[in-house]
Design a protein around this motif. Sequence first.
Motif, PDB file in Angstrom:
ATOM      1  N   GLU A   9      55.779  15.925  71.563  1.00  0.00           N
ATOM      2  CA  GLU A   9      55.895  14.609  70.820  1.00  0.00           C
ATOM      3  C   GLU A   9      54.436  14.546  69.919  1.00  0.00           C
ATOM      4  OE1 GLU A   9      58.667  13.988  74.230  1.00  0.00           O
ATOM      5  OE2 GLU A   9      56.489  14.800  74.084  1.00  0.00           O
ATOM      6  N   GLN A  12      54.430  16.879  66.952  1.00  0.00           N
ATOM      7  CA  GLN A  12      55.231  16.290  66.136  1.00  0.00           C
ATOM      8  C   GLN A  12      54.349  15.606  65.290  1.00  0.00           C
ATOM      9  OE1 GLN A  12      58.235  17.553  64.821  1.00  0.00           O
ATOM     10  NE2 GLN A  12      57.638  16.291  62.954  1.00  0.00           N
ATOM     11  N   GLU A  13      53.782  14.409  66.038  1.00  0.00           N
ATOM     12  CA  GLU A  13      53.026  13.542  65.468  1.00  0.00           C
ATOM     13  C   GLU A  13      51.621  14.126  64.611  1.00  0.00           C
ATOM     14  OE1 GLU A  13      53.860   9.849  68.510  1.00  0.00           O
ATOM     15  OE2 GLU A  13      51.984  11.023  68.725  1.00  0.00           O
ATOM     16  N   ASP A  15      51.975  17.065  63.205  1.00  0.00           N
ATOM     17  CA  ASP A  15      52.391  17.559  62.032  1.00  0.00           C
ATOM     18  C   ASP A  15      52.836  16.540  60.997  1.00  0.00           C
ATOM     19  OD1 ASP A  15      52.527  20.122  63.018  1.00  0.00           O
ATOM     20  OD2 ASP A  15      54.774  20.385  63.543  1.00  0.00           O
ATOM     21  N   ASN A  16      53.371  15.470  61.428  1.00  0.00           N
ATOM     22  CA  ASN A  16      53.670  14.346  60.459  1.00  0.00           C
ATOM     23  C   ASN A  16      52.416  13.883  59.893  1.00  0.00           C
ATOM     24  OD1 ASN A  16      56.396  14.641  61.281  1.00  0.00           O
ATOM     25  ND2 ASN A  16      56.270  12.666  62.513  1.00  0.00           N
ATOM     26  N   LEU A  17      51.330  13.643  60.542  1.00  0.00           N
ATOM     27  CA  LEU A  17      49.991  13.223  60.307  1.00  0.00           C
ATOM     28  C   LEU A  17      49.304  13.924  58.988  1.00  0.00           C
ATOM     29  CD1 LEU A  17      47.802  10.911  60.373  1.00  0.00           C
ATOM     30  CD2 LEU A  17      46.989  12.308  62.368  1.00  0.00           C
ATOM     31  N   GLN A  18      49.752  15.230  59.218  1.00  0.00           N
ATOM     32  CA  GLN A  18      49.321  16.160  57.765  1.00  0.00           C
ATOM     33  C   GLN A  18      49.732  15.841  56.677  1.00  0.00           C
ATOM     34  OE1 GLN A  18      50.713  20.091  59.236  1.00  0.00           O
ATOM     35  NE2 GLN A  18      48.765  20.538  60.489  1.00  0.00           N
ATOM     36  N   SER A  19      50.764  15.322  56.500  1.00  0.00           N
ATOM     37  CA  SER A  19      51.259  14.772  55.175  1.00  0.00           C
ATOM     38  C   SER A  19      50.560  13.386  54.707  1.00  0.00           C
ATOM     39  CB  SER A  19      52.795  14.501  55.037  1.00  0.00           C
ATOM     40  OG  SER A  19      53.143  13.589  55.939  1.00  0.00           O
ATOM     41  N   THR A  20      49.888  12.640  55.603  1.00  0.00           N
ATOM     42  CA  THR A  20      49.233  11.341  55.051  1.00  0.00           C
ATOM     43  C   THR A  20      47.817  11.485  54.962  1.00  0.00           C
ATOM     44  OG1 THR A  20      49.660  10.308  57.133  1.00  0.00           O
ATOM     45  CG2 THR A  20      51.162  10.151  55.417  1.00  0.00           C
ATOM     46  N   ALA A  25      44.368  14.689  61.066  1.00  0.00           N
ATOM     47  CA  ALA A  25      45.342  15.747  61.786  1.00  0.00           C
ATOM     48  C   ALA A  25      44.658  17.015  62.057  1.00  0.00           C
ATOM     49  CB  ALA A  25      46.641  16.210  60.929  1.00  0.00           C
TER      50      ALA A  25
END
Length: 136
Positions: A9, A12-13, A15-20, A25
């Motif tokens: 988890e 994944q968070e 990984d998701n943070l890398q876009s913002t 991240a």
Amino acid sequence: MPSLILTPEIMQEIDNLQSTDLEAAAAALLLLESLQDDPELLEDLCVPDNHYLYCPPFEVKRFGEAQKRGYNIYILKFLDEDGSLPSYRIFIGFNAQRSTYYALAVTNRSVAYRPGDDAFRHLLARYEQCDIPKYR
């Protein structure tokens, strides 16, 4: 010898943070990987302290709201590459019986501390999924 497990988890968070927030991240991942490689620091990780001389720099604090409910959770505040404090915190659970830390979540600090928030409930559920005992 203590260990640190990075849960799927939190990965994944991150990984998701890398876009913002790529810097946050990267700093979170660097800290977690550095902690995995440093058993001496893990020995005393749950002792709240300021580790700003450590590379990468961070601070450990007890998560009072969770600990009041019996969850052995700590907050890692970390700095990014330019030395600023990101808007994110890492939450770790500690199973003292097994000397095992679990990286549970990386959460924006605007929601992470409120007991009524979904992020708080998800954090406690992740703690329980890792089979970490509750303490009273």
